[in-house]
Write a protein that holds these residues in place. Structure first.
Motif, mmCIF file in Angstrom:
data_model
loop_
_atom_site.group_PDB
_atom_site.id
_atom_site.type_symbol
_atom_site.label_atom_id
_atom_site.label_comp_id
_atom_site.label_asym_id
_atom_site.label_seq_id
_atom_site.Cartn_x
_atom_site.Cartn_y
_atom_site.Cartn_z
ATOM 1 N N ILE A 98 0.754 -1.590 -0.233
ATOM 2 C CA ILE A 98 0.467 0.219 -0.015
ATOM 3 C C ILE A 98 0.926 0.612 -0.228
ATOM 4 C CG2 ILE A 98 -1.555 1.142 1.459
ATOM 5 C CD1 ILE A 98 -3.292 -1.426 2.502
ATOM 6 N N HIS A 99 2.155 1.333 0.639
ATOM 7 C CA HIS A 99 3.177 2.197 1.085
ATOM 8 C C HIS A 99 3.314 2.916 -0.333
ATOM 9 C CE1 HIS A 99 6.767 4.623 0.977
ATOM 10 N NE2 HIS A 99 5.846 5.232 2.917
ATOM 11 N N GLU A 100 3.740 1.472 -1.311
ATOM 12 C CA GLU A 100 4.396 1.905 -3.053
ATOM 13 C C GLU A 100 2.814 2.724 -3.789
ATOM 14 O OE1 GLU A 100 6.785 -0.745 -5.882
ATOM 15 O OE2 GLU A 100 5.326 -1.911 -4.589
ATOM 16 N N LYS A 101 2.027 2.038 -3.056
ATOM 17 C CA LYS A 101 0.063 2.837 -4.299
ATOM 18 C C LYS A 101 0.383 4.164 -4.236
ATOM 19 C CE LYS A 101 -1.773 -1.738 -5.135
ATOM 20 N NZ LYS A 101 -1.636 -1.534 -6.581
ATOM 21 N N VAL A 102 0.924 4.462 -2.183
ATOM 22 C CA VAL A 102 0.847 5.675 -2.458
ATOM 23 C C VAL A 102 1.470 7.014 -2.324
ATOM 24 C CG1 VAL A 102 0.222 7.411 0.009
ATOM 25 C CG2 VAL A 102 -1.304 4.749 -0.269
ATOM 26 N N TYR A 103 2.947 5.937 -1.766
ATOM 27 C CA TYR A 103 3.623 7.194 -2.117
ATOM 28 C C TYR A 103 4.645 7.026 -3.442
ATOM 29 C CZ TYR A 103 2.856 9.356 2.033
ATOM 30 O OH TYR A 103 2.712 10.245 3.219
ATOM 31 N N LYS A 104 5.051 5.736 -3.506
ATOM 32 C CA LYS A 104 5.412 5.441 -5.076
ATOM 33 C C LYS A 104 6.438 4.599 -4.974
ATOM 34 C CE LYS A 104 1.951 6.311 -7.426
ATOM 35 N NZ LYS A 104 0.808 5.313 -8.025
#
Length: 590
Positions: free
Chosen positions: A432-438
């Motif tokens: 989810i972190h990757e989806k939010v902050y790339k």
């Protein structure tokens, strides 16, 4: 899964709130001030936050902490019920509650049953399958994040205003809540006992002695007393010795309990005293800053401000006095209880001394006391009392420390058993972190202290970090990624009941790109697998920008749209805790 279906008033006191599975938005009108700037707090008086308050009130939030009780009786009468219908694991449940504290509940198509608040909470906890590890309200306090929720600290166990949040997380991860509470209790016991020992040691040092010297002096006194007794003739009183041995055990047990209680009181008094002694003017708002704050407040809200500056100063001064009086009153109560406990301790010491005299000397007649030197006997008893306190404290410290170590061993074993859940959740969090902050530069781990020191109060925390640490917006981002991970992770989703309610968490402090990424992630989830209720103002996300950047239509997710002209309550009123009901009614009539 818990799904909130509807919140309403049968008397039509406020607009009905209806929610569907998936995303639900409570949308407010523009929050721009007179200069055209958007407030980070997104307040405009239309009733977004009050809608969340209504949900929380109906779900039995503590009355004294609910803003609903501040709603004037002319707007929401004390006997007017707020209804909420929800589905809990497939069961249809309806609650009704009013400001008087009356509560009704029905399950399915049955009749409403009026019942006690605690009974209702316990029944809801059972329906939610909380297994008595956390209460229904501790669950709700985590799931529902109101506008007053603080994000500056994250899930530390020993910060009092967030303890209920961590307990919920412990429950979500199948960590033993009772073990944490027992460990915390042992640490409190240790602090209390150590405080009593410190007082006894101080009394010894005031005599120019230390504990070894006092023991040596006590031995000398005992020898001198024995020399006086050598000339005495007496018969052994076996029955008295036997009876006294039994009584001695009982008295020692009672004395141990009293010493622990004294320790807790002394520790609490020291905390209050430290707070009162360190309360200074630099933690209050002086008149100059208060005036500046008040002028800015008027500038932002215009005609909605119904108080003058003098009243605001009086409110500040009254609150300061109330805080000191409240703590002073608590201090006085503890001091009175301490005197009583110390008196009871003295009585127990006298009783124990009497029984020990019988057991050790085997003599129980007046001749023994008449022959002894009064000065020697008085000194012996005084020193005995001090050494008994030290010995009792040392014994109890050893027992409490041993119990702490045993509990800590159990806790470490539990963490080993959930290592797979921790790894799984970390994977979800980083996805989810990757989806939010790339990027995947976030952190999630359980941090259980390696050193098992009973003095270490912060022996456990949930370590959660995101790529952009340091500001309130990033703290909020960290919280929402954690919440979303609970919502979807295979090990936590069922216990979190797939429900999240956020008031003013999106937009404002969180940067725009992250906000849209969060919403798009929510939009990608299966609609019937969760329920999310959030609030925002139209100026924070215009329809044009939303249609361009989101993978769903905001209008389709809109539960209700509120404005100053069309607010939540049909009869408009000023939402301010500074006004009493009479003043509010006068302002409304004007």
């Amino acid at each position: 899964m818990i799904k909130i279906n509807k919140v309403w008033s049968e008397e039509k006191r406020f607009k009905t709130l209806e929610f569907k599975p998936g995303i639900n938005f409570i949308v407010g009108d523009s929050s721009k001030d007179k200069d055209g700037k958007v407030s980070n707090e997104q307040r405009n008086g239309s009733g977004k936050s009050l809608s969340i308050e209504l949900i929380n009130f109906a779900l039995l939030k503590k009355s004294s902490e609910s803003r609903i009780l501040k709603v004037p009786d002319s707007i929401l009468p004390v006997d007017s019920y707020v209804y909420i219908n929800l589905t809990i694991d497939g069961k249809d449940v309806t609650l009704a509650r009013n400001k008087q504290g009356s509560i009704k509940m029905k399950i399915g198509s049955g009749d409403f049953i009026e019942q006690d608040e605690l009974v209702t909470k316990n029944e809801l906890a059972k329906l939610c399958g909380l297994d008595k590890q956390i209460s229904f309200r501790e669950f709700c306090n985590f799931i529902i994040k109101e506008s007053s929720y603080t994000y500056s600290t994250f899930l530390y166990f020993f910060i009092s205003n967030t303890i209920d949040r961590l307990k919920a997380s412990l429950y979500f991860f199948d960590l033993p809540v009772h073990l944490f509470e027992e460990i915390s209790s042992k640490q409190d016991d240790y602090d209390g006992i150590y405080a009593v020992r410190a007082l006894s040691r101080k009394k010894i040092e005031q005599k120019g002695l230390d504990i070894p010297k006092l023991r040596s002096l006590q031995t000398d006194l005992e020898i001198k007393i024995q020399e006086i007794q050598n000339g005495l003739s007496y018969e052994e009183i076996s029955k008295q010795v036997s009876d006294s041995s039994f009584s001695l055990q009982q008295e020692e047990s009672l004395l141990s309990d009293l010493l622990r209680e004294k320790g807790r009181i002394v520790f609490s008094l020291s905390e209050i005293e430290e707070f009162l002694n360190h309360t200074s003017d630099d933690v209050s708002i002086d008149d100059k800053n208060l005036k500046s704050f008040f002028n800015n407040y008027i500038k932002g809200l215009g005609d909605f401000v119904q108080k003058d500056f003098i009243q605001l100063k009086n409110f500040r001064d009254n609150m300061s006095v109330f805080k000191i009086e409240m703590l002073s009153g608590q201090k006085e109560g503890l001091q009175n209880r301490l005197k009583k406990v110390e008196s009871e301790i003295d009585i127990k010491h006298e009783s124990i001394s009497k029984y020990r005299t019988i057991i050790d000397s085997g003599k129980n007649h007046l001749q023994r006391g008449m022959i002894m030197s009064n000065d020697l006997l008085n000194n012996f008893n005084e020193y005995s009392k001090l050494l008994e306190d030290i010995d009792y404290c040392d014994k109890n410290i050893a027992e409490v420390t041993s119990e702490f170590q045993s509990l800590y061993n159990d806790l470490q074993a539990k963490f080993f058993l959930i290592s797979e859940k921790e790894s799984s959740f970390r994977k979800t969090f980083l996805e989810i972190h990757e989806k939010v902050y790339k990027n995947r530069d976030g952190v999630f781990s359980f941090d259980l202290g390696v050193k098992r020191n009973i003095k270490n109060k912060e022996f456990f925390k949930i370590d959660v970090e995101v790529d952009r640490q340091g500001s309130e917006g990033r703290n909020r981002g960290r919280q929402i990624i954690y919440d979303l991970s609970l919502l979807v992770n295979e090990h936590t989703s069922a216990k979190s009941h797939n429900l999240l309610i956020h008031d003013r968490l999106l937009f404002g402090d969180i940067d725009t790109d992250a906000t849209f990424n969060i919403l798009n992630y929510l939009g990608s989830l299966k609609e019937d697998s969760f329920q999310y209720i959030g609030t925002f103002n139209t100026d924070a996300m215009s329809p044009e920008v939303a249609n361009e950047r989101l993978n769903f239509k905001v209008k389709d997710k809109e539960a209700i749209s509120l404005s100053i002209q069309e607010p939540l309550f049909y009869k408009q009123f000023k939402q301010s805790i500074d006004y009493d009901e009479k003043e509010l009614n006068e302002k409304i009539s004007e």
